[in-house]
Design a protein around this motif. Structure first.
Motif, PDB file in Angstrom:
ATOM      1  N   ARG A   1       0.765  -1.183  -0.101  1.00 42.14           N
ATOM      2  CA  ARG A   1       0.326  -0.272   0.306  1.00 42.14           C
ATOM      3  C   ARG A   1       0.814   1.353  -0.358  1.00 42.14           C
TER       4      ARG A   1
ATOM      5  N   VAL B   1       2.895   3.372  -7.354  1.00 39.02           N
ATOM      6  CA  VAL B   1       1.702   2.455  -6.174  1.00 39.02           C
ATOM      7  C   VAL B   1       1.388   1.265  -5.750  1.00 39.02           C
TER       8      VAL B   1
ATOM      9  N   THR C   1      -5.402   1.957  -1.410  1.00 36.85           N
ATOM     10  CA  THR C   1      -6.614   2.749  -2.015  1.00 36.85           C
ATOM     11  C   THR C   1      -6.792   3.832  -2.502  1.00 36.85           C
ATOM     12  N   LEU C   2      -7.534   3.515  -2.888  1.00 34.64           N
ATOM     13  CA  LEU C   2      -8.035   5.252  -4.010  1.00 34.64           C
ATOM     14  C   LEU C   2      -7.413   6.845  -3.041  1.00 34.64           C
TER      15      LEU C   2
ATOM     16  N   THR D   1      -3.986   7.008  -1.963  1.00 31.23           N
ATOM     17  CA  THR D   1      -3.432   7.841  -3.270  1.00 31.23           C
ATOM     18  C   THR D   1      -3.464   9.202  -3.324  1.00 31.23           C
TER      19      THR D   1
ATOM     20  N   GLY E   1      -8.184   8.680 -11.643  1.00 33.59           N
ATOM     21  CA  GLY E   1      -9.634   7.253 -10.647  1.00 33.59           C
ATOM     22  C   GLY E   1     -10.786   7.616 -10.533  1.00 33.59           C
TER      23      GLY E   1
ATOM     24  N   ILE F   1      -6.521   0.348  -5.425  1.00 31.53           N
ATOM     25  CA  ILE F   1      -5.872   0.184  -6.932  1.00 31.53           C
ATOM     26  C   ILE F   1      -5.666  -0.976  -8.235  1.00 31.53           C
TER      27      ILE F   1
ATOM     28  N   HIS G   1      -8.749  -2.032  -9.510  1.00 28.38           N
ATOM     29  CA  HIS G   1      -9.696  -0.026 -10.291  1.00 28.38           C
ATOM     30  C   HIS G   1      -9.215  -0.461 -11.735  1.00 28.38           C
ATOM     31  N   VAL G   2      -7.528   0.132 -11.647  1.00 27.37           N
ATOM     32  CA  VAL G   2      -6.730  -0.227 -12.882  1.00 27.37           C
ATOM     33  C   VAL G   2      -6.820  -1.241 -13.695  1.00 27.37           C
TER      34      VAL G   2
ATOM     35  N   GLY H   1     -10.907   1.882 -14.695  1.00 26.34           N
ATOM     36  CA  GLY H   1     -10.803   2.727 -13.713  1.00 26.34           C
ATOM     37  C   GLY H   1     -11.140   4.643 -14.128  1.00 26.34           C
TER      38      GLY H   1
ATOM     39  N   ALA I   1      -8.239   6.177 -15.386  1.00 25.01           N
ATOM     40  CA  ALA I   1      -7.027   5.375 -14.336  1.00 25.01           C
ATOM     41  C   ALA I   1      -6.390   4.571 -15.175  1.00 25.01           C
TER      42      ALA I   1
ATOM     43  N   GLU J   1       2.902  -3.126  -8.356  1.00 21.22           N
ATOM     44  CA  GLU J   1       2.335  -1.348  -7.969  1.00 21.22           C
ATOM     45  C   GLU J   1       2.427  -1.283  -9.744  1.00 21.22           C
TER      46      GLU J   1
END
Length: 532
Positions: A133, A146, A151-152, A155, A170, A178, A181-182, A186, A197, A240
């Protein structure tokens, strides 16, 4: 290693194995033993292992699960949870799970709508990326590394703390991880100016099915293309991302206007479809729809909420709305000045702006967890008023909790990026991304079936107003109703049933990448990309 040190090391291993064996009757104890034997630091590895018999298991499993549907007793649970804090532990877990036949599921934020990152019908373990994280911001190069488990909110907080004029395009919900999501694309409040994103990922570190640690150069452009919007968990463990940060104006204005059927919501929603996708890229005009109890009539009515983020001042925003959407009736007193773009994330959810920092960095869910089922659509041309009225009629028939919809306008930058740039294909020709959600209270199976049947019926109605050849869906809003893979081998044509809806023509390239990097289908779930 000296003889005494070697004896001490063997004694530690003996204690660890004895403890784990006594604490667990799990048939996949061999997997844990393998992980500890092959680890260079078995004591450290033992600290990140949880089984149903350990006290930390339930909290680790449930803290990130957002859909309570998948916390029920009859939901299949992982035999083991690993929360790695170093790359070598992931490499070892991959090798040992292959050897002992345990399927991997990768969890970053827990917002997988169908639970595929932490539920399986075959014996499995969860790789929870919670410890990955870290957020390292380089304001000079306008980039950040990241971790997949960040988390968003974490970030965004770290970016703004470094430079308030920098942003990452994002999503809205602060507690989304993340990594996931990505992996599906995103989108958020900056998509009309900067894209998704995934459009802003410059590099990545992953571990592949052979346990190799790869970056963009060593993985090659095909795999790098696939993990940005093509369901990354189909191909590798994302460690990451290196992301591009964008510069955003320091002068930001927002507003929220609520309209109901009694205050012309039908006409406003109809007009919004023509206006919102064609506004300046500096202006996002979101629309949320639900049913409330009217204060005026005492009866149930549809409420349309118009929420805007604008890069500029209130006077300019009012002038634009007067010209483009005068029916909305915006006046300056409706507007609020934001001190930073992250405040809009909090404003969007109606929370006090003074809580921005604490809400961004908290791991506690911003909204109460619930039992729910969600769906998505992409609208290609405005829905006529008669169609909107049909949607209202069905929404009004659904009991509390009401069905919710978010309509996000596309256009601007989203229409300029080619469909094949990344796996996410829903660009030019799409004007609105629709999110549909139904919730319920309690664990009654009959109630759950009724509520899921209702959203399926509503989704069928929405099908009258969208392109159905094939019907489009958003990969981050995973929906197993679209189709699922077999427990064993799945043909490409079977997977295409759901894959074409998420990825259109990009699905075939994803299959080719999967065949190249994971031919034995180690990274597998209900909607993972299959190899040839």
């Amino acid at each position: 290693m000296t003889k005494s040190n070697n004896l001490a090391f063997q004694f530690i291993l003996f204690l660890l194995y004895s403890f784990l064996w006594a604490a667990s009757a799990d048939p996949h104890q061999d997997f844990i033993t393998c992980c500890l034997q092959k680890s260079s630091d078995p004591v450290a590895f033992s600290r990140v292992i949880s089984t149903p018999q350990t006290s930390s298991y339930s909290s680790i499993l449930n803290v990130t699960v957002q859909n309570l549907r998948f916390t029920l007793p009859n939901t299949p649970k992982p035999r083991v949870i690993i929360t790695p804090d170093r790359d070598s532990q992931i490499q070892t877990a991959i090798r040992c799970s292959k050897k002992h036949g345990l399927q991997i599921r990768i969890l970053s934020g827990g917002h997988d709508f169908e639970g595929s990152s932490y539920v399986s019908d075959v014996p499995f373990f969860v790789l929870n990326m919670f410890n990955y994280r870290s957020v390292s911001v380089d304001a000079k190069s306008r980039t950040a590394w990241v971790g997949a488990g960040a988390t968003l909110g974490e970030t965004y907080y770290n970016i703004v703390k470094t430079n308030r004029s920098l942003a990452f395009p994002g999503g809205y919900y602060p507690q989304i991880g993340i990594g996931g999501h990505v992996s599906g694309g995103g989108y958020g409040c900056l998509l009309r100016k900067f894209g998704l994103a995934a459009d802003n990922v410059l590099d990545a570190r992953v571990i592949d099915a052979n346990g190799r640690i790869l970056n963009r150069k060593s993985m090659g452009e095909d795999l790098f293309w696939a993990i940005r919007g093509g369901m990354g968990a189909s191909f590798a463990v994302i460690l990451e991302y290196r992301v591009r940060l964008v510069e955003i104006s320091k002068e930001l204005t927002a507003f929220r206007l609520l309209k109901t059927l009694e205050t012309n919501a039908t006409d406003l929603v109809h007009k919004w479809q023509y206006v919102a996708p064609n506004l300046s890229e500096n202006l996002l005009l979101e629309l949320s729809l639900t049913v409330i109890q009217s204060n005026q009539t005492g009866k149930r009515t549809v409420q349309a909420t118009f929420v805007t983020l604008f890069e500029g001042g209130a006077d300019e925003l009012v002038s634009i709305m007067d010209e483009q959407f005068p029916e909305l009736g915006l006046v300056k007193k409706d507007c609020i000045q934001l001190s930073s773009w992250v405040e809009f994330i909090i404003y969007f959810y109606g929370r006090p702006l003074e809580l921005t920092d604490s809400l961004l960095t908290s791991r506690v869910s911003l909204n109460p967890k619930s039992y729910f089922k969600s769906k998505s659509d992409f609208i290609q041309k405005p829905i006529p008023k008669q169609g909107i009225q049909k949607l209202w009629d069905m929404m009004l028939k659904i009991d509390f909790p009401a069905l919710l919809m978010n309509w996000t306008p596309l256009g601007a930058k989203m229409a300029e990026i080619p469909e094949s740039e990344i796996p996410f294909p829903h660009r030019a020709g799409n004007i609105i991304l629709v999110y549909e959600k139904i919730q319920w209270m309690g664990t009654d199976p009959k109630l759950m079936q009724q509520r899921i049947a209702l959203i399926r019926e509503f989704h069928s109605l929405m099908g009258e107003f969208v392109d159905n050849d094939p019907r489009a869906a958003y990969a981050d809003y995973r929906d197993l109703d679209l189709g699922v893979n077999n427990v064993g081998k799945t043909s490409v044509e079977q997977a295409r049933i759901w894959g074409a809806q998420y990825f259109k023509n990009n699905f075939d390239r994803l299959v080719k990448v999967k065949t190249m990097v994971d031919p034995h289908d180690y990274f597998k779930n209900e909607q993972s990309i299959p190899p040839l």
